[in-house]
Motif scaffolding. Sequence first.
Motif, mmCIF file in Angstrom:
data_model
loop_
_atom_site.group_PDB
_atom_site.id
_atom_site.type_symbol
_atom_site.label_atom_id
_atom_site.label_comp_id
_atom_site.label_asym_id
_atom_site.label_seq_id
_atom_site.Cartn_x
_atom_site.Cartn_y
_atom_site.Cartn_z
ATOM 1 N N LEU A 171 3.286 -6.682 -5.964
ATOM 2 C CA LEU A 171 3.575 -5.667 -6.978
ATOM 3 C C LEU A 171 3.651 -6.284 -8.371
ATOM 4 C CD1 LEU A 171 6.279 -3.588 -5.049
ATOM 5 C CD2 LEU A 171 3.944 -2.855 -5.608
ATOM 6 N N LEU A 172 4.182 -7.482 -8.469
ATOM 7 C CA LEU A 172 4.253 -8.154 -9.767
ATOM 8 C C LEU A 172 2.863 -8.439 -10.325
ATOM 9 C CD1 LEU A 172 7.187 -10.664 -9.113
ATOM 10 C CD2 LEU A 172 7.196 -8.771 -10.750
ATOM 11 N N GLU A 173 1.908 -8.661 -9.446
ATOM 12 C CA GLU A 173 0.547 -8.938 -9.891
ATOM 13 C C GLU A 173 -0.098 -7.740 -10.569
ATOM 14 O OE1 GLU A 173 -1.559 -10.298 -6.478
ATOM 15 O OE2 GLU A 173 -0.407 -12.167 -6.299
ATOM 16 N N THR A 174 0.405 -6.538 -10.326
ATOM 17 C CA THR A 174 -0.161 -5.339 -10.953
ATOM 18 C C THR A 174 0.204 -5.239 -12.429
ATOM 19 O OG1 THR A 174 1.747 -3.904 -10.483
ATOM 20 C CG2 THR A 174 0.077 -4.125 -8.749
ATOM 21 N N GLY A 175 1.251 -5.960 -12.848
ATOM 22 C CA GLY A 175 1.695 -5.883 -14.232
ATOM 23 C C GLY A 175 2.522 -4.658 -14.545
ATOM 24 N N LYS A 176 2.865 -3.877 -13.524
ATOM 25 C CA LYS A 176 3.680 -2.682 -13.755
ATOM 26 C C LYS A 176 5.142 -3.079 -13.978
ATOM 27 C CE LYS A 176 0.719 0.486 -11.141
ATOM 28 N NZ LYS A 176 0.344 1.287 -12.323
ATOM 29 N N PRO A 177 5.861 -2.357 -14.820
ATOM 30 C CA PRO A 177 7.272 -2.670 -15.064
ATOM 31 C C PRO A 177 8.082 -2.630 -13.778
ATOM 32 C CG PRO A 177 6.456 -1.133 -16.702
ATOM 33 C CD PRO A 177 5.383 -1.251 -15.670
ATOM 34 N N LEU A 178 9.024 -3.556 -13.669
ATOM 35 C CA LEU A 178 9.840 -3.665 -12.456
ATOM 36 C C LEU A 178 11.283 -3.970 -12.855
ATOM 37 C CD1 LEU A 178 8.860 -5.347 -9.136
ATOM 38 C CD2 LEU A 178 11.053 -5.932 -10.200
ATOM 39 N N PHE A 179 12.215 -3.283 -12.200
ATOM 40 C CA PHE A 179 13.648 -3.408 -12.493
ATOM 41 C C PHE A 179 14.385 -3.514 -11.164
ATOM 42 C CE2 PHE A 179 17.524 -0.756 -14.136
ATOM 43 C CZ PHE A 179 18.296 -1.900 -14.225
ATOM 44 N N PRO A 231 2.489 4.555 -9.040
ATOM 45 C CA PRO A 231 3.698 4.505 -9.874
ATOM 46 C C PRO A 231 3.425 3.936 -11.258
ATOM 47 C CG PRO A 231 3.655 2.658 -8.355
ATOM 48 C CD PRO A 231 2.489 3.533 -7.976
ATOM 49 N N ASP A 232 4.235 4.373 -12.197
ATOM 50 C CA ASP A 232 4.244 3.769 -13.529
ATOM 51 C C ASP A 232 5.209 2.594 -13.582
ATOM 52 O OD1 ASP A 232 2.479 5.714 -14.956
ATOM 53 O OD2 ASP A 232 4.049 7.099 -14.305
ATOM 54 N N GLY A 233 6.121 2.537 -12.633
ATOM 55 C CA GLY A 233 7.081 1.445 -12.558
ATOM 56 C C GLY A 233 7.688 1.380 -11.171
ATOM 57 N N ILE A 234 8.276 0.227 -10.846
ATOM 58 C CA ILE A 234 8.876 0.006 -9.532
ATOM 59 C C ILE A 234 10.331 -0.392 -9.710
ATOM 60 C CG2 ILE A 234 8.856 -1.423 -7.449
ATOM 61 C CD1 ILE A 234 5.656 -1.301 -9.266
ATOM 62 N N PHE A 235 11.203 0.187 -8.898
ATOM 63 C CA PHE A 235 12.612 -0.157 -8.912
ATOM 64 C C PHE A 235 12.996 -0.777 -7.571
ATOM 65 C CE2 PHE A 235 17.022 0.812 -7.883
ATOM 66 C CZ PHE A 235 17.652 0.149 -8.925
ATOM 67 N N LEU A 236 13.743 -1.893 -7.609
ATOM 68 C CA LEU A 236 14.248 -2.568 -6.411
ATOM 69 C C LEU A 236 15.739 -2.298 -6.300
ATOM 70 C CD1 LEU A 236 12.474 -6.039 -6.907
ATOM 71 C CD2 LEU A 236 11.573 -3.985 -5.770
ATOM 72 N N ALA A 237 16.140 -1.600 -5.247
ATOM 73 C CA ALA A 237 17.517 -1.111 -5.130
ATOM 74 C C ALA A 237 18.473 -2.185 -4.628
ATOM 75 C CB ALA A 237 17.554 0.101 -4.202
ATOM 76 N N ASN A 238 19.748 -1.833 -4.680
ATOM 77 C CA ASN A 238 20.806 -2.658 -4.103
ATOM 78 C C ASN A 238 20.748 -2.599 -2.585
ATOM 79 O OD1 ASN A 238 21.765 0.203 -4.569
ATOM 80 N ND2 ASN A 238 23.394 -0.538 -3.252
ATOM 81 N N ASP A 255 6.471 -13.593 -18.729
ATOM 82 C CA ASP A 255 5.063 -13.203 -18.885
ATOM 83 C C ASP A 255 4.726 -11.843 -18.294
ATOM 84 O OD1 ASP A 255 5.443 -13.926 -16.256
ATOM 85 O OD2 ASP A 255 3.569 -15.062 -16.076
ATOM 86 N N ARG A 256 5.723 -11.149 -17.748
ATOM 87 C CA ARG A 256 5.500 -9.834 -17.147
ATOM 88 C C ARG A 256 6.702 -8.941 -17.412
ATOM 89 N NH1 ARG A 256 3.596 -12.356 -11.501
ATOM 90 N NH2 ARG A 256 4.619 -14.114 -12.526
ATOM 91 N N PRO A 257 6.513 -7.618 -17.404
ATOM 92 C CA PRO A 257 7.623 -6.694 -17.710
ATOM 93 C C PRO A 257 8.521 -6.468 -16.496
ATOM 94 C CG PRO A 257 5.627 -5.442 -17.312
ATOM 95 C CD PRO A 257 5.237 -6.896 -17.223
ATOM 96 N N ALA A 258 9.284 -7.489 -16.132
ATOM 97 C CA ALA A 258 10.156 -7.402 -14.964
ATOM 98 C C ALA A 258 11.492 -8.063 -15.269
ATOM 99 C CB ALA A 258 9.496 -8.075 -13.762
ATOM 100 N N PHE A 259 12.574 -7.410 -14.879
ATOM 101 C CA PHE A 259 13.912 -7.956 -15.090
ATOM 102 C C PHE A 259 14.855 -7.413 -14.026
ATOM 103 C CE2 PHE A 259 14.044 -3.904 -17.192
ATOM 104 C CZ PHE A 259 15.365 -3.470 -17.124
ATOM 105 N N SER A 260 16.015 -8.038 -13.908
ATOM 106 C CA SER A 260 16.976 -7.602 -12.893
ATOM 107 C C SER A 260 18.372 -8.071 -13.268
ATOM 108 C CB SER A 260 16.596 -8.162 -11.516
ATOM 109 O OG SER A 260 16.610 -9.591 -11.536
ATOM 110 N N GLU A 318 0.830 -1.212 0.000
ATOM 111 C CA GLU A 318 0.000 0.000 0.000
ATOM 112 C C GLU A 318 0.863 1.259 0.000
ATOM 113 O OE1 GLU A 318 -2.268 -3.415 1.096
ATOM 114 O OE2 GLU A 318 -0.431 -2.596 2.045
ATOM 115 N N ASP A 319 2.000 1.233 0.725
ATOM 116 C CA ASP A 319 2.907 2.383 0.745
ATOM 117 C C ASP A 319 3.421 2.703 -0.657
ATOM 118 O OD1 ASP A 319 2.719 2.643 3.504
ATOM 119 O OD2 ASP A 319 4.461 1.362 3.880
ATOM 120 N N VAL A 320 3.699 1.659 -1.427
ATOM 121 C CA VAL A 320 4.201 1.855 -2.784
ATOM 122 C C VAL A 320 3.099 2.323 -3.721
ATOM 123 C CG1 VAL A 320 5.248 0.706 -4.785
ATOM 124 C CG2 VAL A 320 6.042 0.145 -2.475
ATOM 125 N N MET A 321 1.963 1.645 -3.678
ATOM 126 C CA MET A 321 0.917 1.877 -4.668
ATOM 127 C C MET A 321 0.165 3.183 -4.464
ATOM 128 S SD MET A 321 1.289 -0.454 -6.813
ATOM 129 C CE MET A 321 -0.158 -0.056 -7.800
#
Length: 387
Positions: free
Chosen positions: A271-279, A245-252, A357-362, A238-241
């Motif tokens: 967050l992955l269930e939302t289908g938003k891009p994630l890096f 956001p148009d996308g989510i970034f996961l930091a080091n 199947d989703r726009p997420a990579f790392s 909930e804090d994130v959403m």
Amino acid sequence: MADATSTSTPQGATGVLVLADGTLVWGRGFGAEGDAVGEVCFNTAMTGYQESMTDPSYAGQIITFTFPHIGNVGTNPEDMENTNPHALGCIVRQDITDPANFRSTQHYDQWLKVSGRIGLSGVDTRALTRLIRMQGAPNGVIAHNARGEFDLDALRAKAADWPGLEGMDLAKTVSTTQQYDWHDGLWSLEDGFAKGQGDDDSRPHVVAIDYGAKRNILRHLVNAGARVTVVPGEASYEDVMRHEPDGIFLANGPGDPAATGEYAVPVIQKLLETGKPLFGICLGHQMLGLAMGAKTIKMHQGHRGANHPVQRLEDGRVEITSMNHGFAVDIDTLPGGVKATHVSLFDGSLCGLELEDRPAFSVQYHPEASPGPQDSAYLFAKFAKML
């Protein structure tokens, strides 16, 4: 190096590294006085010692720099990757010299004193690096006393009793405690940092979850066209959403990813269930792997330096990368629907993954460099294109 039975300080020694097995590595102390316990690792980069010392991913670690001339460019406030140093201390071959660089504003020795970080010079860093390569990254205590007075029994006990990084969640100790907006872009020699580049509300909005974020990552996100809001590592779904956001970034970040994953993974899965891009980068890469059902493992010596070759599997091209990690996603545990995208040419370990199947990579390495090569900076543009 001295054996574990030594009880006296060699003449002229004002610093010592005490390993968990009792081995003593004597030298000349600099920086702050005192002692600190952590994992002893080595970094092969030839530049960027200040960026490395202030990288939150080094929390709980003592860095052995294999390049001998550390401190020769001094320090300056622009090369800080976080507000304070997070590495516990550093071990170097040569004594710190006076800075010879036009950007320097403070001597490295003085900077360490002010920062409360310990240095040890006059060490055979080749021998120590070989020890780490053969035996794995040991636990140890780095100590500095200007009078050369050390309670070696107490230091040995402290090193032996430290539990090590496995099972340790250090992201909580380095993450921001308050959300904030990041505005600045990349640095240039002519103009410094691109101030306020990310202020345009029409830009796509990226929420960065801070497990120990380096500043240059945030600058690259801005440079790629994003508006960036940073939230704590323990932020809820909930804090994130609520930022829409148009996308989510996961930091080091530092520590054992499995420990951080106890609270981070359930959030990432939602967050992955939302289908938003994630890096994700570094610990963020490991968090994404865990969220998809893969496992993480503690590495024998880790990867730390600015010259690590990584092969991009889609076309076979090789990127020279900057790395700093002691844990990795086990490539053999990747589930269906997750493909490996990059592997280390040093040991074959996984260095990148992507969901089918989703726009997420790392990626496991640091495309923002700072310090290091910029072969992989294209990944920020790839993420921006998804937004």
